[in-house]
Structure formats: structure tokens, C-alpha cells
Design an enzyme around this catalytic site. Structure first.
Site, PDB file in Angstrom:
ATOM      1  N   ASN A  37       0.846  -1.194   0.000  1.00 43.34           N
ATOM      2  CA  ASN A  37       0.000   0.000   0.000  1.00 43.34           C
ATOM      3  C   ASN A  37       0.881   1.245   0.000  1.00 43.34           C
ATOM      4  O   ASN A  37       1.972   1.270   0.563  1.00 43.34           O
ATOM      5  CB  ASN A  37      -0.999  -0.007   1.167  1.00 43.34           C
ATOM      6  CG  ASN A  37      -0.383  -0.170   2.528  1.00 43.34           C
ATOM      7  OD1 ASN A  37       0.584  -0.904   2.722  1.00 43.34           O
ATOM      8  ND2 ASN A  37      -0.952   0.505   3.514  1.00 43.34           N
ATOM      9  N   ILE A  38       0.368   2.264  -0.681  1.00 43.50           N
ATOM     10  CA  ILE A  38       1.083   3.531  -0.830  1.00 43.50           C
ATOM     11  C   ILE A  38       0.082   4.644  -0.535  1.00 43.50           C
ATOM     12  O   ILE A  38      -0.862   4.844  -1.296  1.00 43.50           O
ATOM     13  CB  ILE A  38       1.656   3.694  -2.251  1.00 43.50           C
ATOM     14  CG1 ILE A  38       2.573   2.504  -2.592  1.00 43.50           C
ATOM     15  CG2 ILE A  38       2.393   5.029  -2.381  1.00 43.50           C
ATOM     16  CD1 ILE A  38       2.931   2.417  -4.062  1.00 43.50           C
ATOM     17  N   GLU A  39       0.268   5.336   0.557  1.00 43.37           N
ATOM     18  CA  GLU A  39      -0.660   6.395   0.956  1.00 43.37           C
ATOM     19  C   GLU A  39      -0.162   7.751   0.475  1.00 43.37           C
ATOM     20  O   GLU A  39       1.020   7.932   0.182  1.00 43.37           O
ATOM     21  CB  GLU A  39      -0.804   6.410   2.478  1.00 43.37           C
ATOM     22  CG  GLU A  39      -1.389   5.122   3.012  1.00 43.37           C
ATOM     23  CD  GLU A  39      -1.434   5.057   4.527  1.00 43.37           C
ATOM     24  OE1 GLU A  39      -2.043   4.106   5.025  1.00 43.37           O
ATOM     25  OE2 GLU A  39      -0.864   5.940   5.210  1.00 43.37           O
ATOM     26  N   CYS A  78      -3.959   0.578  -2.596  1.00 37.96           N
ATOM     27  CA  CYS A  78      -3.907  -0.600  -1.732  1.00 37.96           C
ATOM     28  C   CYS A  78      -2.820  -1.536  -2.267  1.00 37.96           C
ATOM     29  O   CYS A  78      -2.427  -1.453  -3.437  1.00 37.96           O
ATOM     30  CB  CYS A  78      -5.246  -1.334  -1.736  1.00 37.96           C
ATOM     31  SG  CYS A  78      -6.592  -0.408  -0.982  1.00 37.96           S
ATOM     32  N   GLU A 131      -3.033  -4.656  -3.007  1.00 33.62           N
ATOM     33  CA  GLU A 131      -3.550  -5.485  -4.095  1.00 33.62           C
ATOM     34  C   GLU A 131      -3.572  -4.710  -5.411  1.00 33.62           C
ATOM     35  O   GLU A 131      -3.257  -5.248  -6.478  1.00 33.62           O
ATOM     36  CB  GLU A 131      -4.969  -5.981  -3.761  1.00 33.62           C
ATOM     37  CG  GLU A 131      -5.043  -6.847  -2.533  1.00 33.62           C
ATOM     38  CD  GLU A 131      -5.243  -6.061  -1.226  1.00 33.62           C
ATOM     39  OE1 GLU A 131      -5.645  -6.689  -0.233  1.00 33.62           O
ATOM     40  OE2 GLU A 131      -5.011  -4.837  -1.189  1.00 33.62           O
ATOM     41  N   CYS A 153      -9.823  -5.258   0.933  1.00 36.45           N
ATOM     42  CA  CYS A 153     -10.982  -4.390   1.123  1.00 36.45           C
ATOM     43  C   CYS A 153     -11.989  -4.666   0.010  1.00 36.45           C
ATOM     44  O   CYS A 153     -11.703  -5.362  -0.961  1.00 36.45           O
ATOM     45  CB  CYS A 153     -10.546  -2.926   1.131  1.00 36.45           C
ATOM     46  SG  CYS A 153     -10.043  -2.294  -0.490  1.00 36.45           S
ATOM     47  N   CYS A 166     -10.790  -3.754  -3.514  1.00 38.30           N
ATOM     48  CA  CYS A 166      -9.754  -4.668  -4.012  1.00 38.30           C
ATOM     49  C   CYS A 166     -10.317  -6.040  -4.322  1.00 38.30           C
ATOM     50  O   CYS A 166      -9.839  -6.720  -5.228  1.00 38.30           O
ATOM     51  CB  CYS A 166      -8.597  -4.755  -3.020  1.00 38.30           C
ATOM     52  SG  CYS A 166      -7.555  -3.280  -3.109  1.00 38.30           S
TER      53      CYS A 166
END
Length: 130
Positions: A41-43, A52, A54, A85, A88
Site C-alpha cells: 500500500n502507498i498512501e 492498496c 492489491e 478491502c 480490491c
């Protein structure tokens, strides 16, 4: 066979950029030809926007040539048996089959294996949109 997929997901999780949620996640996909594609994941500051794990793995999968997905593994640092989620689940269902195995992991390995059909029994399918 799923242990190496778990390790790829765990290695990806270590590269997560999650300064806002503090919830690193890793995912890995295996194709029928044995290739593994992983992602974390990369915010971004406009949280909850971002990617996310995935989604990132699917991006690598598409750019790597795709193929039939045979297995998926997902792991989170702070949550045993993490599941994708809802968004995803739909994204994975776009490229996987209902019988594709989805390995839910904790930090030590696979905790439970389900199918994509069990995770998303009533997902949208592309043929519905024609």
C-alpha cells in the site's frame, strides 16, 4: 507452494508507505506460468486516497504481461488473517477466477485459504456491462 507467495507479500509489505494509517499491507499474485507480482500500500496526504497493496500488485501484473492468476496472498503487519478491502475484492475478481485461491496471512504465514468466489460472491462481471 503458497509459502513463497506469502514471503513475496511480506517482503512487499516491508516497502509499504503508510505514514497516515500506520497499517502496512503486502500482496502477491502468482500466475499459471509461475510468475509472482507483488505490491504494497502507498498512501498520500489526501488520505484515504492512494493505492492498496492489491492494486499495486495488479499494476505490476498488468505491466508484466498478465496471465491467469492462480493464487493470491495478502498480509498486514498489525492484523491476522487480513482480507482485501471491498474495492480490491472487485479489482482482483476482474483478473482472477471464482476458484482462485486467496491466502489470508499473518506475519508468520498463511492462516486461512478461501476462494475469490467466497470473498466476493456477488461481484460485478464485465459481461454484465455489455
Amino acid at each position: 507452494m503458497s509459502h513463497d507467495l506469502f514471503l513475496a507479500a511480506k517482503t512487499a509489505m516491508a516497502k509499504a508507505y503508510a505514514p497516515y494509517s500506520k497499517f502496512p499491507v503486502g500482496a502477491a499474485l502468482r500466475t499459471a506460468d509461475g510468475k509472482i507480482y507483488s505490491g504494497a500500500n502507498i498512501e498520500v496526504a489526501s488520505y484515504p486516497e492512494g493505492w492498496c497493496a492489491e492494486t499495486t500488485a495488479l499494476g505490476h501484473y498488468i505491466m508484466g504481461g498478465g496471465g491467469k492468476i492462480t493464487e493470491i496472498a495478502v498480509v498486514a503487519e498489525r492484523m491476522p488473517r487480513v482480507t482485501p478491502c471491498g474495492g480490491c475484492r472487485q479489482r482482483l475478481a476482474e483478473f482472477a477466477q471464482a476458484d482462485t485461491r486467496l491466502h489470508l496471512c499473518d506475519e508468520t504465514g498463511v492462516v486461512q485459504t478461501v476462494t475469490m468466489g467466497e470473498m466476493l460472491p456477488y461481484g460485478f462481471a464485465g459481461d454484465m456491462l455489455k
